[in-house]
Design a protein around this motif. Structure first.
Motif, PDB file in Angstrom:
ATOM      1  N   LYS A 150     -53.162 -44.167   8.755  1.00  0.00           N
ATOM      2  CA  LYS A 150     -53.678 -45.291   7.981  1.00  0.00           C
ATOM      3  C   LYS A 150     -54.083 -44.822   6.585  1.00  0.00           C
ATOM      4  O   LYS A 150     -54.925 -43.945   6.438  1.00  0.00           O
ATOM      5  N   LYS A 206     -49.870 -54.222  -3.579  1.00  0.00           N
ATOM      6  CA  LYS A 206     -48.887 -53.652  -2.671  1.00  0.00           C
ATOM      7  C   LYS A 206     -47.487 -53.910  -3.229  1.00  0.00           C
ATOM      8  O   LYS A 206     -47.140 -55.046  -3.542  1.00  0.00           O
ATOM      9  N   THR A 245     -49.447 -43.013  14.052  1.00  0.00           N
ATOM     10  CA  THR A 245     -49.556 -43.950  12.937  1.00  0.00           C
ATOM     11  C   THR A 245     -50.726 -43.517  12.062  1.00  0.00           C
ATOM     12  O   THR A 245     -51.856 -43.375  12.545  1.00  0.00           O
ATOM     13  N   GLU A 274     -39.166 -43.689   7.749  1.00  0.00           N
ATOM     14  CA  GLU A 274     -39.144 -43.480   9.200  1.00  0.00           C
ATOM     15  C   GLU A 274     -37.761 -43.070   9.678  1.00  0.00           C
ATOM     16  O   GLU A 274     -37.626 -42.224  10.577  1.00  0.00           O
ATOM     17  N   ASP A 284     -42.436 -52.102   2.529  1.00  0.00           N
ATOM     18  CA  ASP A 284     -42.006 -52.042   3.931  1.00  0.00           C
ATOM     19  C   ASP A 284     -40.582 -51.520   4.050  1.00  0.00           C
ATOM     20  O   ASP A 284     -40.249 -50.795   4.999  1.00  0.00           O
ATOM     21  N   LEU A 301     -40.815 -47.788   3.578  1.00  0.00           N
ATOM     22  CA  LEU A 301     -41.393 -47.160   4.767  1.00  0.00           C
ATOM     23  C   LEU A 301     -40.383 -47.101   5.905  1.00  0.00           C
ATOM     24  O   LEU A 301     -40.339 -46.116   6.663  1.00  0.00           O
ATOM     25  N   THR A 360     -43.533 -40.275  12.406  1.00  0.00           N
ATOM     26  CA  THR A 360     -44.777 -40.820  11.873  1.00  0.00           C
ATOM     27  C   THR A 360     -44.540 -42.188  11.250  1.00  0.00           C
ATOM     28  O   THR A 360     -43.561 -42.393  10.542  1.00  0.00           O
ATOM     29  N   LYS A 361     -45.453 -43.104  11.539  1.00  0.00           N
ATOM     30  CA  LYS A 361     -45.470 -44.397  10.864  1.00  0.00           C
ATOM     31  C   LYS A 361     -46.680 -44.433   9.934  1.00  0.00           C
ATOM     32  O   LYS A 361     -47.718 -43.828  10.231  1.00  0.00           O
ATOM     33  N   LEU A 362     -46.530 -45.155   8.832  1.00  0.00           N
ATOM     34  CA  LEU A 362     -47.612 -45.272   7.870  1.00  0.00           C
ATOM     35  C   LEU A 362     -48.019 -46.733   7.721  1.00  0.00           C
ATOM     36  O   LEU A 362     -47.165 -47.618   7.647  1.00  0.00           O
ATOM     37  N   GLU A 363     -49.330 -46.959   7.686  1.00  0.00           N
ATOM     38  CA  GLU A 363     -49.865 -48.288   7.416  1.00  0.00           C
ATOM     39  C   GLU A 363     -50.714 -48.211   6.148  1.00  0.00           C
ATOM     40  O   GLU A 363     -51.571 -47.334   6.029  1.00  0.00           O
ATOM     41  N   PHE A 364     -50.444 -49.120   5.200  1.00  0.00           N
ATOM     42  CA  PHE A 364     -51.153 -49.112   3.925  1.00  0.00           C
ATOM     43  C   PHE A 364     -52.076 -50.321   3.810  1.00  0.00           C
ATOM     44  O   PHE A 364     -51.664 -51.456   4.061  1.00  0.00           O
ATOM     45  N   GLU A 365     -53.317 -50.064   3.439  1.00  0.00           N
ATOM     46  CA  GLU A 365     -54.268 -51.120   3.108  1.00  0.00           C
ATOM     47  C   GLU A 365     -54.523 -51.066   1.611  1.00  0.00           C
ATOM     48  O   GLU A 365     -54.867 -50.012   1.066  1.00  0.00           O
TER      49      GLU A 365
END
Length: 550
Positions: free
Chosen positions: A62, A69, A60, A81, A74, A77, A90-95
Motif C-alpha cells: 500500500k 492519480k 499487496t 504485474e 491502473d 500497474l 507483487t501488487k501495488l495499491e495507491f492512495e
C-alpha cells in the motif's frame, strides 16, 4: 567545512553521471523493451536474475502519495504485474490525497499504526518529527548491498551518507536536481496578444497581471494551486552563512515551526531564533537586513496586495494556469512542458507557456552560486516501521531502480503509448502523455535513471540545465542540522495544528490584517509552549555548532 561539503555533494553528482554514462545495470540498451524482458546487460535487474527460483508468495503493498492519480495508472500497474510476476509477485495499491490531507493523514496513520507500506515524506513535511518519534524503518542495510544491486547502483554510498538522519538512513532519497526552480508560468500567447514584451521582473509581472485582469475579465490573472504563492516574495540568505531563514512553514528545519536562526559572524555561536508573529525584540540581534519581523515575514503583506489577482479557491489542489483559464500560474520549471501539453490539448495548439523564474534576480539570470540548498534530497519516500512487508517493499524498489526499462515504466508510463525515447537519456511526449502524468518527485526521481523531456522551449531547457550544475548552488547555514523533536513533542503537538491552520490562510493573502492574525497566533503558540520549543532549538543548534557543524 562548507567547501568540503560542497565538494562532497559535487562528487555525488559526478558519481551519478558516471553511473548514467557507463550503464546502470541496463541504463542503456533497454529502451523500447515493451515486453519487459531484460536485455543481456540488465538481466539481473529486471526481476529474472534466477529463472529457476520459485516466485515469492503474493503480496499487496500500500502506497500513500499526494496529488492527482494518473488516469492510466491502473494500466501501468497491470503492465508492472505482467513483467514482474515471476520475480516479485507483487501488487501495488495507491492512495492519493491533497497535499494538506496527505500531511494530516500521515500523522494519523502513524499514530494509530494503520497499515501503510510506503509514504511520501520530506523535510518540508513531517520527516524529521516522525523519525524522532520512531515511526519510520531504518533502511541502511538495503543500500550498498549486493543483494539489492539496483539500489546499490542507483544510490552511491556518498549520496546515501549525505541523506542520513542521526547516523541512519530512513528514506529512499529522490532527486533529479537539488532544486526544481519555482516559476510563474506565463501564458505567452496572452502576453503577446496584450502587446507586452517578455517578462523579466516582478514589476513587469504585475503589469501583465493587471492587463489580464482588465482586458480578459473571464480569466484569472494568477491561478494558484494548493501551495498558494509558495515562495514568491520570500527573502533569501543569498549565500550568507550567519543566518538560516525559514520564512514559510515548508522551510522549517525546527520541528515544523518556522524559526529563522541567526549565528555569530564566525558561525560558532547561535544568537537567536525567531518566528512568525514574534515581536521585533526577538530579531534585534539578527544580522542586518534580517533584524526585524518584517524583513523575514513581511512577504505576507505582498500576498495580501496580490490577492486581487488570484482565484477564489486558491487552496484547492486542482487549480492552475490550465484548469482555471489562468493568465499565469505558480509551479516549478519541471512542470512547464506538462502544463503546456495540457493547455494545448484543452484549448488548441496556438496556446503556449513560458517561465518566469521568481527565486531571485540572480537565479533568474542564471548566475553561479545563486540557488539555495542543503545538498540533501528535497523529496523522499519512507517505509513505516509498522509495515509487515519491509523486505518485500525494498525488493520492489530494488527492481524499480535496477534498469532504465523498469524505471521508465513507472516514471513515464508505457513506451510507445505514453512517451517515446529520444536518445539514451531523453524522451518526447505523445498524444497520450497526459493520461499518465506520474509525480516522479514522489517515487522515482534519480539522476542516473530519470530522463529529461526533450519537448522543452529553449528558455525552460536552459533553466533545467542550469539547475543540474552544482556550481550554481550555495549551501545554506546549518545544512547538516537535524532537529530532534522528542524533547518537545508535547508542545509541538499543540502548536503545529494552530500554525498550519493560520498559514493556510496567510499563504494565499486572504487576510488583509495578516499581522494581527500572526501576532494572535504567536500568543496562542506561546501559551502552548513556544518558548520551550525555542529554548530547545537554541540548545540543539549550539550543540551542533560545538560539534563542528556549519
Amino acid at each position: 567545512m562548507k567547501a568540503k561539503m560542497f565538494m562532497a555533494a559535487t562528487l555525488v553528482m559526478v558519481l551519478f553521471l558516471m553511473a548514467a554514462c557507463s550503464g546502470n545495470n541496463g541504463s542503456t540498451g533497454t529502451n523500447g523493451n515493451a515486453s519487459g524482458k531484460p536485455s543481456p546487460s540488465s538481466s539481473e535487474t529486471a526481476g529474472t536474475s534466477n529463472p529457476d527460483a520459485a516466485a515469492p508468495d503474493p503480496v499487496t503493498l500500500k502506497f500513500m502519495l499526494f496529488g492527482d492519480k494518473p488516469a492510466d495508472l491502473d494500466k501501468v500497474l497491470a503492465k508492472f504485474e505482467e513483467v514482474s510476476k515471476d520475480s516479485l509477485n507483487t501488487k501495488l495499491e495507491f492512495e492519493y490525497n491533497t497535499p494538506q490531507d496527505h500531511r494530516q493523514k500521515m500523522q494519523l496513520k502513524m499514530s494509530t499504526g494503520e497499515a501503510v507500506d510506503v509514504m511520501f515524506d520530506a523535510g518540508w513535511m513531517n520527516l524529521y518529527n516522525h523519525v524522532s518519534l520512531g515511526y519510520y524503518a531504518e533502511l541502511d542495510k538495503y543500500f550498498n548491498n549486493d543483494e539489492y544491486p539496483g539500489l546499490k547502483a542507483a544510490f552511491p554510498a556518498e549520496f546515501v551518507e549525505a541523506n542520513k538522519i542521526n547516523g541512519h538512513l530512513y528514506t529512499i532519497p529522490l532527486t533529479y536536481y537539488y532544486t526544481d526552480l519555482n516559476v510563474i508560468s506565463i501564458r505567452k500567447d496572452i502576453r503577446e496578444e496584450l502587446g507586452l514584451g517578455p517578462i523579466t521582473t516582478l514589476e513587469e509581472l504585475e503589469v501583465y497581471l493587471q492587463q489580464v485582469q482588465e482586458k480578459k475579465p473571464d480569466y484569472t490573472p494568477l491561478a494558484l494551486g494548493g501551495r498558494g504563492f509558495h515562495k514568491l516574495f520570500t527573502p533569501s540568505e543569498n549565500g550568507r552563512t550567519d543566518i538560516r531563514l525559514a520564512a514559510i512553514g515548508s522551510d522549517s528545519f525546527t520541528g515544523g515551526i518556522p524559526f529563522s536562526v541567526a549565528l555569530s559572524e564566525d558561525g560558532k555561536k547561535v544568537i537567536g531564533a525567531a518566528t512568525l508573529g514574534d515581536p521585533d525584540s526577538e530579531f534585534a540581534s539578527f544580522p542586518a537586513p534580517f533584524n526585524t519581523h518584517a524583513s523575514i515575514y513581511g512577504h505576507f503583506q505582498k500576498r495580501v496586495d496580490w490577492s486581487k489577482y488570484i482565484n477564489k479557491d486558491a487552496l484547492a489542489p486542482a487549480t492552475g494556469v490550465v484548469s482555471d483559464k489562468g493568465g499565469a500560474g505558480e509551479g516549478t520549471i519541471g512542470g512547464i512542458s506538462r502544463d503546456r501539453q495540457k493547455l494545448q490539448e484543452a484549448y488548441g495548439t496556438g496556446l503556449d507557456i513560458e517561465p518566469f523564474v521568481y527565486e531571485s534576480d540572480d537565479v533568474r539570470n542564471m548566475k553561479p552560486g545563486a540557488i539555495r540548498t542543503d545538498f540533501r534530497a528535497n523529496n523522499s519516500v519512507v517505509i513505516p516501521a509498522s509495515s509487515k512487508n519491509i523486505d518485500r517493499t525494498m525488493k520492489f524498489f530494488d527492481w524499480l531502480f535496477s534498469s532504465k526499462a523498469n524505471h521508465d515504466l513507472f516514471e513515464l508510463g508505457i513506451e510507445g503509448e505514453h512517451w517515446v525515447a529520444d536518445g539514451d537519456n531523453g524522451y518526447k511526449t505523445t498524444a497520450n502523455t497526459t493520461k499518465y502524468q506520474f509525480q516522479p518527485y514522489e517515487l522515482t526521481w534519480n539522476p542516473s535513471l530519470s530522463r529529461l523531456n526533450s519537448d522543452q522551449d529553449p528558455a525552460t531547457m536552459n533553466y533545467l540545465q542550469y539547475a543540474l550544475d552544482n556550481k550554481n548552488y550555495f549551501q545554506i547555514a546549518l545544512s547538516g542540522f537535524i532537529f530532534d523533536s522528542k524533547p518537545v513533542a508535547t508542545e509541538l503537538a499543540k502548536i503545529k495544528p494552530k500554525f498550519d491552520e493560520v498559514e493556510q490562510i496567510l499563504k494565499v493573502g486572504y487576510e488583509k490584517n495578516w499581522l494581527e492574525m500572526a501576532q494572535s497566533l504567536n500568543k496562542q503558540m506561546r501559551d502552548s509552549g513556544l518558548e520551550t520549543v525555542r529554548a530547545e532549538v537554541l540548545k540543539q543548534v549550539q550543540a551542533y555548532l560545538d560539534a563542528g557543524g556549519k
